[in-house]
Design a protein around this motif. Structure first.
Motif, PDB file in Angstrom:
ATOM      1  N   LYS A 163      64.033 -83.874  67.467  1.00 34.31           N
ATOM      2  CA  LYS A 163      63.210 -84.273  68.606  1.00 34.31           C
ATOM      3  C   LYS A 163      63.863 -83.845  69.910  1.00 34.31           C
ATOM      4  O   LYS A 163      65.055 -84.061  70.127  1.00 34.31           O
ATOM      5  CB  LYS A 163      63.011 -85.784  68.578  1.00 34.31           C
ATOM      6  N   GLY A 164      63.077 -83.199  70.766  1.00 25.77           N
ATOM      7  CA  GLY A 164      63.589 -82.731  72.038  1.00 25.77           C
ATOM      8  C   GLY A 164      64.164 -81.322  71.983  1.00 25.77           C
ATOM      9  O   GLY A 164      64.416 -80.714  73.032  1.00 25.77           O
ATOM     10  N   ARG A 165      64.380 -80.798  70.784  1.00 28.89           N
ATOM     11  CA  ARG A 165      64.931 -79.446  70.645  1.00 28.89           C
ATOM     12  C   ARG A 165      63.939 -78.494  69.980  1.00 28.89           C
ATOM     13  O   ARG A 165      63.949 -77.295  70.271  1.00 28.89           O
ATOM     14  CB  ARG A 165      66.224 -79.473  69.822  1.00 28.89           C
ATOM     15  N   PHE A 166      63.124 -79.008  69.087  1.00 33.74           N
ATOM     16  CA  PHE A 166      62.158 -78.183  68.355  1.00 33.74           C
ATOM     17  C   PHE A 166      60.748 -78.504  68.837  1.00 33.74           C
ATOM     18  O   PHE A 166      60.447 -79.635  69.200  1.00 33.74           O
ATOM     19  CB  PHE A 166      62.229 -78.457  66.864  1.00 33.74           C
ATOM     20  N   THR A 167      59.891 -77.493  68.784  1.00 34.87           N
ATOM     21  CA  THR A 167      58.481 -77.663  69.146  1.00 34.87           C
ATOM     22  C   THR A 167      57.597 -76.986  68.114  1.00 34.87           C
ATOM     23  O   THR A 167      57.785 -75.795  67.816  1.00 34.87           O
ATOM     24  CB  THR A 167      58.179 -77.061  70.528  1.00 34.87           C
ATOM     25  N   ILE A 168      56.668 -77.738  67.581  1.00 34.65           N
ATOM     26  CA  ILE A 168      55.698 -77.177  66.655  1.00 34.65           C
ATOM     27  C   ILE A 168      54.415 -76.858  67.410  1.00 34.65           C
ATOM     28  O   ILE A 168      54.005 -77.615  68.301  1.00 34.65           O
ATOM     29  CB  ILE A 168      55.416 -78.143  65.469  1.00 34.65           C
ATOM     30  N   SER A 169      53.800 -75.742  67.064  1.00 37.35           N
ATOM     31  CA  SER A 169      52.533 -75.360  67.685  1.00 37.35           C
ATOM     32  C   SER A 169      51.741 -74.532  66.675  1.00 37.35           C
ATOM     33  O   SER A 169      52.269 -74.146  65.634  1.00 37.35           O
ATOM     34  CB  SER A 169      52.766 -74.552  68.966  1.00 37.35           C
ATOM     35  N   ARG A 170      50.500 -74.285  67.001  1.00 38.00           N
ATOM     36  CA  ARG A 170      49.679 -73.486  66.101  1.00 38.00           C
ATOM     37  C   ARG A 170      48.682 -72.666  66.896  1.00 38.00           C
ATOM     38  O   ARG A 170      48.244 -73.072  67.977  1.00 38.00           O
ATOM     39  CB  ARG A 170      48.962 -74.365  65.078  1.00 38.00           C
ATOM     40  N   ASP A 171      48.334 -71.528  66.331  1.00 38.17           N
ATOM     41  CA  ASP A 171      47.299 -70.666  66.880  1.00 38.17           C
ATOM     42  C   ASP A 171      46.239 -70.528  65.796  1.00 38.17           C
ATOM     43  O   ASP A 171      46.415 -69.758  64.841  1.00 38.17           O
ATOM     44  CB  ASP A 171      47.884 -69.305  67.258  1.00 38.17           C
ATOM     45  N   ASN A 172      45.177 -71.288  65.916  1.00 39.67           N
ATOM     46  CA  ASN A 172      44.162 -71.297  64.861  1.00 39.67           C
ATOM     47  C   ASN A 172      43.414 -69.975  64.759  1.00 39.67           C
ATOM     48  O   ASN A 172      42.925 -69.618  63.698  1.00 39.67           O
ATOM     49  CB  ASN A 172      43.192 -72.450  65.077  1.00 39.67           C
ATOM     50  N   ALA A 173      43.350 -69.238  65.840  1.00 40.67           N
ATOM     51  CA  ALA A 173      42.704 -67.925  65.788  1.00 40.67           C
ATOM     52  C   ALA A 173      43.505 -66.951  64.932  1.00 40.67           C
ATOM     53  O   ALA A 173      42.940 -66.026  64.337  1.00 40.67           O
ATOM     54  CB  ALA A 173      42.536 -67.374  67.193  1.00 40.67           C
ATOM     55  N   LYS A 174      44.820 -67.177  64.861  1.00 36.26           N
ATOM     56  CA  LYS A 174      45.690 -66.316  64.057  1.00 36.26           C
ATOM     57  C   LYS A 174      46.101 -66.973  62.739  1.00 36.26           C
ATOM     58  O   LYS A 174      46.879 -66.401  61.983  1.00 36.26           O
ATOM     59  CB  LYS A 174      46.942 -65.950  64.853  1.00 36.26           C
ATOM     60  N   SER A 175      45.604 -68.189  62.495  1.00 34.55           N
ATOM     61  CA  SER A 175      45.953 -68.927  61.276  1.00 34.55           C
ATOM     62  C   SER A 175      47.457 -69.006  61.085  1.00 34.55           C
ATOM     63  O   SER A 175      47.989 -68.785  59.984  1.00 34.55           O
ATOM     64  CB  SER A 175      45.306 -68.280  60.042  1.00 34.55           C
ATOM     65  N   THR A 176      48.140 -69.352  62.161  1.00 32.89           N
ATOM     66  CA  THR A 176      49.599 -69.359  62.142  1.00 32.89           C
ATOM     67  C   THR A 176      50.121 -70.615  62.830  1.00 32.89           C
ATOM     68  O   THR A 176      49.614 -71.017  63.883  1.00 32.89           O
ATOM     69  CB  THR A 176      50.157 -68.109  62.843  1.00 32.89           C
ATOM     70  N   VAL A 177      51.140 -71.191  62.228  1.00 36.02           N
ATOM     71  CA  VAL A 177      51.851 -72.308  62.836  1.00 36.02           C
ATOM     72  C   VAL A 177      53.265 -71.837  63.154  1.00 36.02           C
ATOM     73  O   VAL A 177      53.834 -71.015  62.429  1.00 36.02           O
ATOM     74  CB  VAL A 177      51.863 -73.545  61.904  1.00 36.02           C
ATOM     75  N   TYR A 178      53.799 -72.342  64.245  1.00 31.10           N
ATOM     76  CA  TYR A 178      55.110 -71.916  64.723  1.00 31.10           C
ATOM     77  C   TYR A 178      56.063 -73.102  64.812  1.00 31.10           C
ATOM     78  O   TYR A 178      55.645 -74.247  64.980  1.00 31.10           O
ATOM     79  CB  TYR A 178      54.988 -71.281  66.107  1.00 31.10           C
TER      80      TYR A 178
END
Length: 125
Positions: free
Chosen positions: A65-80
Motif C-alpha cells: 500500500k502506497g507503493r504499488f498501483t493497480i489499473s486497467r485499460d478495458n479497451a486493451k483488455s489489460t491490467v497493470y
C-alpha cells in the motif's frame, strides 16, 4: 474461458520502479475483477492488489500500500501493476488472476477463476 498473459518482470535495484502488464482474452474484460498476487520461494501466495471491472475501485495488500498501483485499460483488455520504491522483499513471482463471479474485491486466491503463468520480479543490488 479466460487466458491471461503477464509481462514486464525483471531484475531491478532497490528503489527502482517497474510496471507489470497482464493481457486478457476470452471474455468481455470489463465484466470481471482482476487481481495481482505474488509468491516468493518457500512462502505462501500473497495478495497484492485487486480492481473492479470498471476500474473504479481497488484494494491493496498492506505490504504494498502506497507503493504499488493497480489499473486497467478495458479497451486493451489489460491490467497493470505499477510498482515503485521496490524493496528486496518484493522479490517474487507475480501472477494476475481473474474473478468472474465475485460481488466484491477478493483477497483470497481461491476466489479467482483463472490465472496467468506468472512473471518474475527480482529486486537486488
Amino acid at each position: 474461458q479466460v487466458q491471461l498473459v503477464e509481462s514486464g518482470g525483471g531484475l531491478v535495484q532497490p528503489g527502482d520502479s517497474l510496471r507489470l502488464s497482464c493481457a486478457a482474452s476470452g471474455r468481455t474484460f470489463s465484466s470481471y475483477a482482476m487481481g495481482w498476487f505474488r509468491q516468493a520461494p518457500g512462502k505462501e501466495r500473497e495478495f497484492v492488489a485487486a480492481i473492479t471491472g470498471s476500474g473504479a475501485s481497488s484494494v491493496y495488500g498492506d505490504s504494498v500500500k502506497g507503493r504499488f498501483t493497480i489499473s486497467r485499460d478495458n479497451a486493451k483488455s489489460t491490467v497493470y501493476l505499477q510498482m515503485s520504491n521496490l524493496k528486496p522483499e518484493d522479490t517474487a513471482d507475480y501472477s494476475c488472476a481473474a474473478d468472474l463471479v465475485g460481488l466484491r474485491l477478493e483477497r483470497r486466491p481461491a476466489k479467482y477463476d483463472y490465472w496467468g503463468q506468472g512473471t518474475q520480479v527480482t529486486v537486488s543490488s
